[in-house]
Design an enzyme around this catalytic site. Structure first.
Site, PDB file in Angstrom:
ATOM      1  N   LYS A  25      40.770  -3.087  80.400  1.00 18.39           N
ATOM      2  CA  LYS A  25      41.111  -3.944  81.540  1.00 18.39           C
ATOM      3  C   LYS A  25      39.827  -4.482  82.163  1.00 18.39           C
ATOM      4  CE  LYS A  25      42.523  -2.337  85.729  1.00 18.39           C
ATOM      5  NZ  LYS A  25      41.883  -3.073  86.823  1.00 18.39           N
ATOM      6  N   ASP A  55      42.820  -8.616  84.722  1.00 18.81           N
ATOM      7  CA  ASP A  55      43.494  -8.195  85.960  1.00 18.81           C
ATOM      8  C   ASP A  55      42.900  -8.943  87.156  1.00 18.81           C
ATOM      9  OD1 ASP A  55      44.757  -6.701  87.970  1.00 18.81           O
ATOM     10  OD2 ASP A  55      43.377  -5.017  87.789  1.00 18.81           O
ATOM     11  N   LYS A 106      45.029 -10.782  89.327  1.00 12.56           N
ATOM     12  CA  LYS A 106      46.088 -10.835  90.369  1.00 12.56           C
ATOM     13  C   LYS A 106      46.144 -12.193  91.074  1.00 12.56           C
ATOM     14  CE  LYS A 106      45.667  -5.858  91.471  1.00 12.56           C
ATOM     15  NZ  LYS A 106      44.454  -5.505  90.686  1.00 12.56           N
ATOM     16  N   ASP A 149      48.295 -17.860  94.736  1.00 10.46           N
ATOM     17  CA  ASP A 149      47.889 -19.148  95.309  1.00 10.46           C
ATOM     18  C   ASP A 149      49.098 -20.073  95.204  1.00 10.46           C
ATOM     19  OD1 ASP A 149      46.252 -21.439  96.073  1.00 10.46           O
ATOM     20  OD2 ASP A 149      44.525 -20.304  95.326  1.00 10.46           O
ATOM     21  N   THR A 161      49.155  -0.258  95.453  1.00 15.02           N
ATOM     22  CA  THR A 161      49.419   1.176  95.690  1.00 15.02           C
ATOM     23  C   THR A 161      48.592   1.701  96.864  1.00 15.02           C
ATOM     24  OG1 THR A 161      47.876   1.578  93.907  1.00 15.02           O
ATOM     25  CG2 THR A 161      50.188   1.859  93.390  1.00 15.02           C
ATOM     26  N   ARG A 201      38.260   6.044  85.856  1.00 12.39           N
ATOM     27  CA  ARG A 201      37.211   7.060  85.961  1.00 12.39           C
ATOM     28  C   ARG A 201      37.401   8.325  85.123  1.00 12.39           C
ATOM     29  NH1 ARG A 201      37.344   6.144  92.252  1.00 12.39           N
ATOM     30  NH2 ARG A 201      39.458   5.593  91.559  1.00 12.39           N
TER      31      ARG A 201
END
Ligand code: C5P
Length: 230
Positions: free
Chosen positions: A33, A60, A62, A65, A119, A210
């Site tokens: 990603k 990614d 997002k 607009d 989230t 991570r």
């Protein structure tokens, strides 16, 4: 194309560091990603390098607009040869339909995914911006809107996966971050699940950063996660 359900989040501030991590991974065993940080510093060149190495890339960014702007952005993103792109469902149905139509004629179009609510959003921040109901009811509504607009799926918290899976078939892709192998650090993620729990709840793809990128041996960390899924 790899059939792995694991998407490794390459959250790096330079192209060199992202490529160095990618060099330690096997493109047949995971996807990657590219988010706002890496894309802002590296541009399309990082996508070219990762796809040349054989990785399926989730871009990614997002998009959120006016419909015309998002449609054009999706069109050029699709031309980069990425496997998955996303828009923000809060941009509304016209925006999502425009995005879907913009890529529908591409020979190998990317999957188009909608972000429901981030989230990181709490009930308090949700109320403060004037949205009504609960986070859960909003996520259900936004996922339904994404489905009706022809999107291929949504990004959602692993804790919402089970409920969304009762409303949508397996063809509607549920992409879930907030994944932590058992006994690993939560970092700044709070509402987390293990890879196996998320898959059992109905996730199609797991976004993991991570726990893999900070490991001394990233490929070994990936293999350990794969093992828990077998
Ligand atoms: O390192 P970690 O596994 O927490 O990385 C999760 C990745 O998923 C990050 O790239 C983060 O931006 C992304 N993400 C998230 N929550 C969302 C959407 C994306 O953590 N709702």
């Amino acid at each position: 194309m790899s059939d792995s359900k694991i998407i490794v989040a390459l959250d790096y501030p330079t192209m060199a560091s992202a490529i160095s991590l990618a060099n330690q991974l096997d493109p047949d065993r995971c996807k990657v990603k590219v988010g706002k940080e890496l894309f802002t510093c590296s541009g399309p060149q990082v996508i070219e390098k990762l796809t040349a190495k054989g990785f399926d890339v989730f871009l990614d960014l997002k998009y959120h607009d006016i419909p015309n702007t998002v449609a054009k952005a999706c069109q050029v993103a699709a031309d980069l040869g990425v496997w998955m792109i996303n828009v923000h469902t809060l941009g509304g149905q016209d925006m999502m339909i425009a995005a879907r139509e913009a890529i529908s004629n591409k020979p190998q179009r990317p999957l188009l995914i909608g972000v429901t609510l981030l989230t990181s959003m709490t009930e308090e921040t949700f109320q403060k911006i004037g949205l009504v109901g609960t986070i859960e009811s909003a996520v259900i509504k936004l996922a339904d809107l994404a489905h009706k607009s022809g999107l291929d799926g949504v990004v959602c918290s692993p804790l919402e996966t089970k409920l969304l899976r009762t409303k949508h078939t397996k063809n509607f892709q549920l992409v879930t971050p907030g994944i932590r192998p058992a006994n690993s650090k939560g970092d700044d993620q709070h509402r987390i699940m293990t890879p196996l729990q998320a898959i059992e709840a109905g996730s199609n793809y797991l976004v993991i950063g991570r726990p893999i990128t900070n490991a001394t041996n990233p490929m070994q960390a990936l293999e350990a996660i794969e093992k828990t899924l077998r």
